[in-house]
Scaffold this motif. Structure first.
Motif, PDB file in Angstrom:
ATOM      1  N   ILE A 172       0.846  -1.211   0.000  1.00 58.14           N
ATOM      2  CA  ILE A 172       0.000   0.000   0.000  1.00 58.14           C
ATOM      3  C   ILE A 172       0.877   1.256   0.000  1.00 58.14           C
ATOM      4  CG2 ILE A 172      -1.578   1.386   1.451  1.00 58.14           C
ATOM      5  CD1 ILE A 172      -2.756  -1.336   2.449  1.00 58.14           C
ATOM      6  N   THR A 173       1.938   1.217   0.814  1.00 56.22           N
ATOM      7  CA  THR A 173       2.793   2.405   0.982  1.00 56.22           C
ATOM      8  C   THR A 173       3.948   2.447  -0.035  1.00 56.22           C
ATOM      9  OG1 THR A 173       4.081   1.198   2.645  1.00 56.22           O
ATOM     10  CG2 THR A 173       2.287   2.595   3.456  1.00 56.22           C
ATOM     11  N   LYS A 174       4.016   1.403  -0.865  1.00 59.75           N
ATOM     12  CA  LYS A 174       5.069   1.254  -1.882  1.00 59.75           C
ATOM     13  C   LYS A 174       6.463   1.080  -1.276  1.00 59.75           C
ATOM     14  CE  LYS A 174       2.624   3.414  -5.715  1.00 59.75           C
ATOM     15  NZ  LYS A 174       2.607   4.439  -6.735  1.00 59.75           N
ATOM     16  N   LEU A 175       6.517   0.766   0.008  1.00 61.95           N
ATOM     17  CA  LEU A 175       7.816   0.559   0.641  1.00 61.95           C
ATOM     18  C   LEU A 175       8.374  -0.832   0.335  1.00 61.95           C
ATOM     19  CD1 LEU A 175       7.153   2.369   4.012  1.00 61.95           C
ATOM     20  CD2 LEU A 175       8.892   2.994   2.333  1.00 61.95           C
ATOM     21  N   ASN A 176       7.561  -1.667  -0.321  1.00 61.84           N
ATOM     22  CA  ASN A 176       8.084  -2.964  -0.773  1.00 61.84           C
ATOM     23  C   ASN A 176       9.189  -2.769  -1.808  1.00 61.84           C
ATOM     24  OD1 ASN A 176       6.065  -1.971  -2.496  1.00 61.84           O
ATOM     25  ND2 ASN A 176       5.725  -3.962  -3.416  1.00 61.84           N
ATOM     26  N   SER A 177       9.218  -1.560  -2.406  1.00 62.62           N
ATOM     27  CA  SER A 177      10.283  -1.275  -3.376  1.00 62.62           C
ATOM     28  C   SER A 177      11.562  -0.804  -2.681  1.00 62.62           C
ATOM     29  CB  SER A 177       9.814  -0.205  -4.367  1.00 62.62           C
ATOM     30  OG  SER A 177       9.584   1.018  -3.681  1.00 62.62           O
ATOM     31  N   VAL A 178      11.455  -0.509  -1.369  1.00 61.95           N
ATOM     32  CA  VAL A 178      12.607  -0.009  -0.611  1.00 61.95           C
ATOM     33  C   VAL A 178      13.243  -1.119   0.226  1.00 61.95           C
ATOM     34  CG1 VAL A 178      13.321   1.575   1.245  1.00 61.95           C
ATOM     35  CG2 VAL A 178      11.673   2.339  -0.486  1.00 61.95           C
ATOM     36  N   PHE A 179      12.376  -1.853   0.943  1.00 55.47           N
ATOM     37  CA  PHE A 179      12.885  -2.858   1.878  1.00 55.47           C
ATOM     38  C   PHE A 179      13.164  -4.191   1.183  1.00 55.47           C
ATOM     39  CE2 PHE A 179      10.178  -0.379   5.031  1.00 55.47           C
ATOM     40  CZ  PHE A 179      11.271   0.270   5.588  1.00 55.47           C
ATOM     41  N   ASP A 180      14.259  -4.811   1.590  1.00 51.77           N
ATOM     42  CA  ASP A 180      14.606  -6.147   1.123  1.00 51.77           C
ATOM     43  C   ASP A 180      14.027  -7.134   2.144  1.00 51.77           C
ATOM     44  OD1 ASP A 180      15.731  -8.270  -0.170  1.00 51.77           O
ATOM     45  OD2 ASP A 180      17.773  -7.898   0.535  1.00 51.77           O
ATOM     46  N   SER A 181      12.952  -7.823   1.759  1.00 50.82           N
ATOM     47  CA  SER A 181      12.256  -8.718   2.695  1.00 50.82           C
ATOM     48  C   SER A 181      12.548 -10.177   2.386  1.00 50.82           C
ATOM     49  CB  SER A 181      10.739  -8.516   2.590  1.00 50.82           C
ATOM     50  OG  SER A 181      10.387  -7.210   2.932  1.00 50.82           O
ATOM     51  N   HIS A 182      12.687 -10.964   3.453  1.00 53.60           N
ATOM     52  CA  HIS A 182      12.980 -12.395   3.291  1.00 53.60           C
ATOM     53  C   HIS A 182      12.019 -13.233   4.124  1.00 53.60           C
ATOM     54  CE1 HIS A 182      16.784 -11.807   1.089  1.00 53.60           C
ATOM     55  NE2 HIS A 182      16.729 -10.632   1.705  1.00 53.60           N
ATOM     56  N   ASP A 183      11.734 -14.447   3.628  1.00 55.96           N
ATOM     57  CA  ASP A 183      10.782 -15.320   4.315  1.00 55.96           C
ATOM     58  C   ASP A 183      11.315 -15.825   5.652  1.00 55.96           C
ATOM     59  OD1 ASP A 183       8.978 -15.024   2.291  1.00 55.96           O
ATOM     60  OD2 ASP A 183       9.540 -16.873   1.246  1.00 55.96           O
ATOM     61  N   THR A 184      12.623 -15.992   5.723  1.00 54.82           N
ATOM     62  CA  THR A 184      13.219 -16.514   6.967  1.00 54.82           C
ATOM     63  C   THR A 184      14.417 -15.643   7.363  1.00 54.82           C
ATOM     64  OG1 THR A 184      14.799 -17.950   5.822  1.00 54.82           O
ATOM     65  CG2 THR A 184      12.617 -18.893   6.321  1.00 54.82           C
ATOM     66  N   VAL A 185      14.782 -15.733   8.639  1.00 58.46           N
ATOM     67  CA  VAL A 185      15.973 -15.016   9.115  1.00 58.46           C
ATOM     68  C   VAL A 185      17.204 -15.581   8.418  1.00 58.46           C
ATOM     69  CG1 VAL A 185      17.423 -14.566  11.154  1.00 58.46           C
ATOM     70  CG2 VAL A 185      14.927 -14.464  11.357  1.00 58.46           C
ATOM     71  N   GLU A 186      17.209 -16.907   8.227  1.00 60.72           N
ATOM     72  CA  GLU A 186      18.373 -17.556   7.599  1.00 60.72           C
ATOM     73  C   GLU A 186      18.594 -17.028   6.176  1.00 60.72           C
ATOM     74  OE1 GLU A 186      15.944 -19.138   9.247  1.00 60.72           O
ATOM     75  OE2 GLU A 186      17.141 -19.613  11.022  1.00 60.72           O
ATOM     76  N   SER A 187      17.505 -16.875   5.410  1.00 58.54           N
ATOM     77  CA  SER A 187      17.690 -16.379   4.029  1.00 58.54           C
ATOM     78  C   SER A 187      18.104 -14.911   4.035  1.00 58.54           C
ATOM     79  CB  SER A 187      16.431 -16.600   3.183  1.00 58.54           C
ATOM     80  OG  SER A 187      15.380 -15.781   3.617  1.00 58.54           O
ATOM     81  N   ALA A 188      17.660 -14.162   5.059  1.00 57.95           N
ATOM     82  CA  ALA A 188      18.113 -12.764   5.173  1.00 57.95           C
ATOM     83  C   ALA A 188      19.611 -12.722   5.476  1.00 57.95           C
ATOM     84  CB  ALA A 188      17.321 -12.044   6.267  1.00 57.95           C
ATOM     85  N   VAL A 189      20.048 -13.640   6.348  1.00 60.01           N
ATOM     86  CA  VAL A 189      21.477 -13.721   6.691  1.00 60.01           C
ATOM     87  C   VAL A 189      22.288 -14.028   5.434  1.00 60.01           C
ATOM     88  CG1 VAL A 189      23.221 -15.099   7.923  1.00 60.01           C
ATOM     89  CG2 VAL A 189      21.132 -14.384   9.107  1.00 60.01           C
ATOM     90  N   LYS A 190      21.835 -15.042   4.677  1.00 54.05           N
ATOM     91  CA  LYS A 190      22.563 -15.452   3.459  1.00 54.05           C
ATOM     92  C   LYS A 190      22.628 -14.323   2.438  1.00 54.05           C
ATOM     93  CE  LYS A 190      21.748 -20.419   3.580  1.00 54.05           C
ATOM     94  NZ  LYS A 190      20.824 -21.472   3.131  1.00 54.05           N
ATOM     95  N   SER A 191      21.572 -13.512   2.392  1.00 61.92           N
ATOM     96  CA  SER A 191      21.499 -12.467   1.362  1.00 61.92           C
ATOM     97  C   SER A 191      22.565 -11.377   1.546  1.00 61.92           C
ATOM     98  CB  SER A 191      20.111 -11.822   1.353  1.00 61.92           C
ATOM     99  OG  SER A 191      19.939 -11.011   2.492  1.00 61.92           O
ATOM    100  N   PHE A 192      23.133 -11.311   2.753  1.00 61.09           N
ATOM    101  CA  PHE A 192      24.206 -10.321   2.956  1.00 61.09           C
ATOM    102  C   PHE A 192      25.491 -10.766   2.235  1.00 61.09           C
ATOM    103  CE2 PHE A 192      21.740  -8.924   6.768  1.00 61.09           C
ATOM    104  CZ  PHE A 192      21.707  -7.569   6.492  1.00 61.09           C
ATOM    105  N   GLY A 193      25.556 -12.052   1.900  1.00 58.04           N
ATOM    106  CA  GLY A 193      26.699 -12.553   1.157  1.00 58.04           C
ATOM    107  C   GLY A 193      27.895 -12.866   2.020  1.00 58.04           C
TER     108      GLY A 193
END
Lengths: 141, 112
Positions: free
Chosen positions: B91-112
């Motif tokens: 609704i707020t179009k912030l999905n284009s700003v924030f990098d969202s992940h389904d799990t904490v583990e995938s968020a961790v991996k996404s940092f590389g």
């Protein structure tokens, strides 16, 4: 709008310390009307949105200024009205919070969210404040 | 709202729970961010899996944290974003700003 089947009112001082009380008050009323968990979340989001707006922006947290919340049971759903005593604002001319220059502002999304989540929203500028009402329809089972 | 902080593989994880509606407990979130900055943290994950709902005050907290961290040269990602929060981000179009992940583990991996 037809005469409500039942009504309740809560008046709080303009302090964020009272925001949970507002949520509890409206959630209790809406739960008794049979709204499901998802709708209760939408209602909670929107009423706390409007009350926070009244406390922080309209009243600048001056606790002697009251914020009034009215809930009404209707045949087709729930109506919630939030009334403040601030200077009021024109809801049609608020900056678009989704435009690129405003996207990272930390405020200004309240009315957008309420309009997106509720079935009807009415904003009325009064002589001594602002009144915003929203309506949430019952979903047929 | 409750705020719990932890560290995972050198990443600062801020777990939020309950309803985020802009009450006095927002200070706890700001304190957690100050702690991250004081520790010179460069990678932060906000775990939203236990959040019942948030209004625009909660969205404002996320935006404020994102901006503050970015200005300090740090990166912030969201994890376990619920359907309700995801709909607010759309609704707020912030999905284009924030990098969202389904799990904490995938968020961790996404940092590389």
């Amino acid at each position: 709008m037809t005469k409500p089947l039942s009504t309740e009112q809560l008046v709080i001082p303009s302090s964020v310390d009272h925001i949970e009380k507002v949520d509890e008050f409206v959630e209790r009323f809406a739960t008794a009307l049979g709204f499901d968990r998802d709708a209760l979340a939408d209602i909670g989001i929107c009423v706390t949105e409007l009350v926070m707006n009244a406390i922080v922006h309209a009243h600048k947290e001056k606790s002697d200024l009251p914020v009034q919340v009215d809930v009404e049971q209707h045949d087709s759903g729930l109506r919630v009205t939030v009334r403040d005593h601030g200077p009021g604002f024109d809801t049609e001319t608020v900056p678009d919070p989704t435009s690129p220059e405003n996207l990272l502002d930390d405020h200004g999304r309240g009315i957008l969210i309420v309009r997106a989540m509720m079935d009807d929203v009415q904003c009325t500028r009064l002589d001594d404040g602002m009144q915003i009402a929203f309506f949430k329809r019952f979903v047929p089972k | 709202m409750k705020v719990k902080t932890s560290e995972l593989n050198g990443i600062y994880v801020v777990g939020l729970s309950g309803k985020i509606m802009g009450g006095p407990e927002s200070v706890q979130f700001h304190d957690a961010m100050k702690q991250a900055l004081a520790g010179n943290t460069k990678r932060v994950i906000i775990d939203l899996g236990e959040v019942e709902w948030m209004n625009s005050s909660g969205i404002g907290l996320l935006v404020s944290a994102y901006t503050t961290l970015k200005n300090a040269g740090a990166e912030m990602k969201l994890a376990r974003t619920t359907d309700k929060i995801q709909s607010l981000l759309v609704i707020t179009k912030l999905n284009s700003v924030f990098d969202s992940h389904d799990t904490v583990e995938s968020a961790v991996k996404s940092f590389g």
